[in-house]
Scaffold this motif. Structure first.
Motif, short mmCIF file in Angstrom:
data_model
loop_
_atom_site.label_atom_id
_atom_site.label_comp_id
_atom_site.label_asym_id
_atom_site.label_seq_id
_atom_site.Cartn_x
_atom_site.Cartn_y
_atom_site.Cartn_z
N UNK A 120 23.40 -15.57 6.60
CA UNK A 120 22.89 -16.37 7.71
C UNK A 120 21.64 -17.15 7.31
N UNK A 121 20.78 -16.53 6.53
CA UNK A 121 19.55 -17.20 6.09
C UNK A 121 19.88 -18.39 5.18
N UNK A 122 20.79 -18.18 4.22
CA UNK A 122 21.18 -19.25 3.30
C UNK A 122 21.89 -20.37 4.06
N UNK A 123 22.71 -20.00 5.04
CA UNK A 123 23.39 -20.98 5.89
C UNK A 123 22.37 -21.84 6.63
N UNK A 124 21.39 -21.20 7.25
CA UNK A 124 20.37 -21.94 8.00
C UNK A 124 19.57 -22.87 7.09
N UNK A 125 19.19 -22.40 5.92
CA UNK A 125 18.42 -23.22 4.99
C UNK A 125 19.17 -24.51 4.65
N UNK A 126 20.49 -24.37 4.44
CA UNK A 126 21.27 -25.54 4.03
C UNK A 126 21.52 -26.51 5.19
N UNK A 127 21.65 -25.99 6.39
CA UNK A 127 21.76 -26.89 7.55
C UNK A 127 20.47 -27.69 7.70
N UNK A 128 19.33 -27.01 7.54
CA UNK A 128 18.04 -27.71 7.64
C UNK A 128 17.90 -28.77 6.56
N UNK A 129 18.36 -28.45 5.35
CA UNK A 129 18.33 -29.43 4.27
C UNK A 129 19.21 -30.63 4.64
N UNK A 130 20.40 -30.35 5.14
CA UNK A 130 21.31 -31.44 5.52
C UNK A 130 20.69 -32.34 6.58
N UNK A 131 20.02 -31.73 7.55
CA UNK A 131 19.37 -32.53 8.59
C UNK A 131 18.26 -33.39 8.00
N UNK A 132 17.51 -32.82 7.06
CA UNK A 132 16.40 -33.60 6.47
C UNK A 132 16.92 -34.76 5.64
N UNK A 133 18.11 -34.59 5.05
CA UNK A 133 18.70 -35.64 4.20
C UNK A 133 19.72 -36.49 4.95
N UNK A 134 20.04 -36.08 6.18
CA UNK A 134 21.08 -36.74 6.98
C UNK A 134 22.42 -36.78 6.23
N UNK A 135 22.82 -35.58 5.76
CA UNK A 135 24.10 -35.42 5.06
C UNK A 135 25.03 -34.57 5.92
N UNK A 136 26.32 -34.92 5.99
CA UNK A 136 27.27 -34.05 6.70
C UNK A 136 27.44 -32.72 5.96
N UNK A 137 27.89 -31.70 6.68
CA UNK A 137 28.08 -30.38 6.08
C UNK A 137 29.55 -29.95 6.19
N UNK A 138 29.97 -29.17 5.20
CA UNK A 138 31.33 -28.64 5.17
C UNK A 138 31.23 -27.13 5.39
N UNK A 139 31.87 -26.66 6.46
CA UNK A 139 31.69 -25.28 6.91
C UNK A 139 32.84 -24.37 6.47
N UNK A 140 32.46 -23.27 5.82
CA UNK A 140 33.38 -22.16 5.53
C UNK A 140 33.13 -21.09 6.58
N UNK A 141 34.18 -20.73 7.30
CA UNK A 141 34.06 -19.75 8.38
C UNK A 141 35.23 -18.78 8.30
N UNK A 142 34.94 -17.55 7.92
CA UNK A 142 36.00 -16.54 7.90
C UNK A 142 35.56 -15.32 8.68
#
Length: 255
Positions: free
Chosen positions: A108-130
C-alpha cells in the motif's frame, strides 16, 4: 489496427523467438503494443524494447509483488524514466493479495508513492489488482488518482467495482479471460462498459485466450480478445479494433 495495451515481450519465455513473436503480432494486425516493466530487472529490458521498435511503447513502475524490494532511489529512477519519449504510463502498480510476497502495508505504501509521483508528473497509471478491490478503490480515492486516471489492467471485478473505476476516470482493459467458457462475470461487465472506456490486452506470456489456453500467450492473440469483445458488444471486429485503438492512443497520449 489492434493495440495490445499490456504485454511482457521482454520475458524470458520469448528469449528464443522474440523477433518471430513480434512479427506474428504485426501479421495479425497489431500495430502498437505497450510493454510493461515492473521491477529492477524488467524496467531496463522494457526501455530497450521500446527503443528498438517504433511501434512498442513502455510503462514503468513497481509491481505490488515486488514492493518489498523497492529501495531508496528507485522512485527517482522511475521519475527520470518518465521523461523518456516512449514511456507513456507508470505501471503496473497496485495491490496483490493473492501472492504472499510483499506485506500488505508495504504494498500500500509503494502504491501510494507511485500514485503521488504520477500526479506530480501528470502521467496515467496502470493498475494491477488481484483480490484487493476494496483497498485499491479506497487508495485511488484517497490519493486523488482521478487527477491522472489510467487503466485497470486485466479487469476482473464486478460491475459495481467497474462503475467505481469508471467514476474515477479509468479505462477498463480486458484480455484472454473473456474468451474462457466459464468467464461469466468478465463477459457481463465488458458488455456494460462504455465503448469509449474499453481497452484490449494480452498480458502475454500469461492469460492465454481460448483456444490456446495452457500455452504461452503472445501479443498476436489480442485479435482473439478483440473478436470476443466484438461478439459481446454486437459490433464488427473492425469497429472494436478501431475504437479500442483510438481509446488507447487517447489514454496514453500517443500521437
Amino acid at each position: 489496427m489492434l493495440f495490445d495495451t499490456h504485454t511482457h515481450l521482454d520475458a524470458a519465455q520469448f528469449d528464443e523467438d522474440r523477433e518471430e513473436t513480434i512479427a506474428r503480432a504485426l501479421a495479425q494486425g497489431v500495430t502498437r503494443m505497450i510493454n510493461v516493466g515492473f521491477n529492477r530487472e524488467t524496467i531496463p529490458t522494457t526501455i530497450a524494447l521500446a527503443e528498438k521498435y517504433e511501434f512498442i511503447y513502455a510503462a514503468v513502475g513497481w509491481h505490488p509483488q515486488d514492493a518489498i524490494t523497492m529501495k531508496d532511489g528507485d522512485l527517482e529512477w522511475i521519475a527520470k524514466l518518465c521523461a523518456h519519449p516512449k514511456v507513456v504510463a507508470i505501471g503496473e502498480i497496485g495491490l496483490d493479495y493473492y501472492w504472499d510476497t510483499s506485506p500488505k502495508d508495504v504494498q500500500q505504501d509503494v502504491f501510494r508513492q507511485q500514485i503521488r509521483l504520477a500526479r506530480s508528473l501528470q502521467m496515467p497509471i496502470v493498475i494491477h489488482n488481484r483480490d484487493a478491490h476494496e483497498d485499491v478503490i479506497r487508495i485511488l480515492r484517497e490519493e486523488k488518482a482521478h487527477e491522472v486516471g489510467g487503466v485497470m489492467h486485466s479487469f476482473s471485478g464486478s460491475w459495481e467495482t467497474a462503475k467505481m473505476c469508471l467514476d474515477l476516470g479509468f479505462h477498463l482493459s480486458f484480455g484472454g479471460p473473456i474468451t474462457f467458457k466459464n468467464a461469466k462475470q468478465p463477459k457481463e461487465v465488458l458488455q456494460q462498459v462504455p465503448m469509449d472506456r474499453l481497452l484490449l490486452e494480452t498480458d502475454s506470456p500469461y492469460l492465454t485466450p481460448h483456444p490456446f489456453r495452457g500455452k504461452r500467450n503472445e501479443s498476436g492473440h489480442v485479435r482473439l480478445v478483440a473478436e470476443m469483445a466484438a461478439e459481446l458488444k454486437g459490433v464488427s471486429l473492425e469497429e472494436i479494433a478501431d475504437i479500442t485503438t483510438k481509446n488507447a492512443l487517447d489514454r496514453f497520449g500517443i500521437k
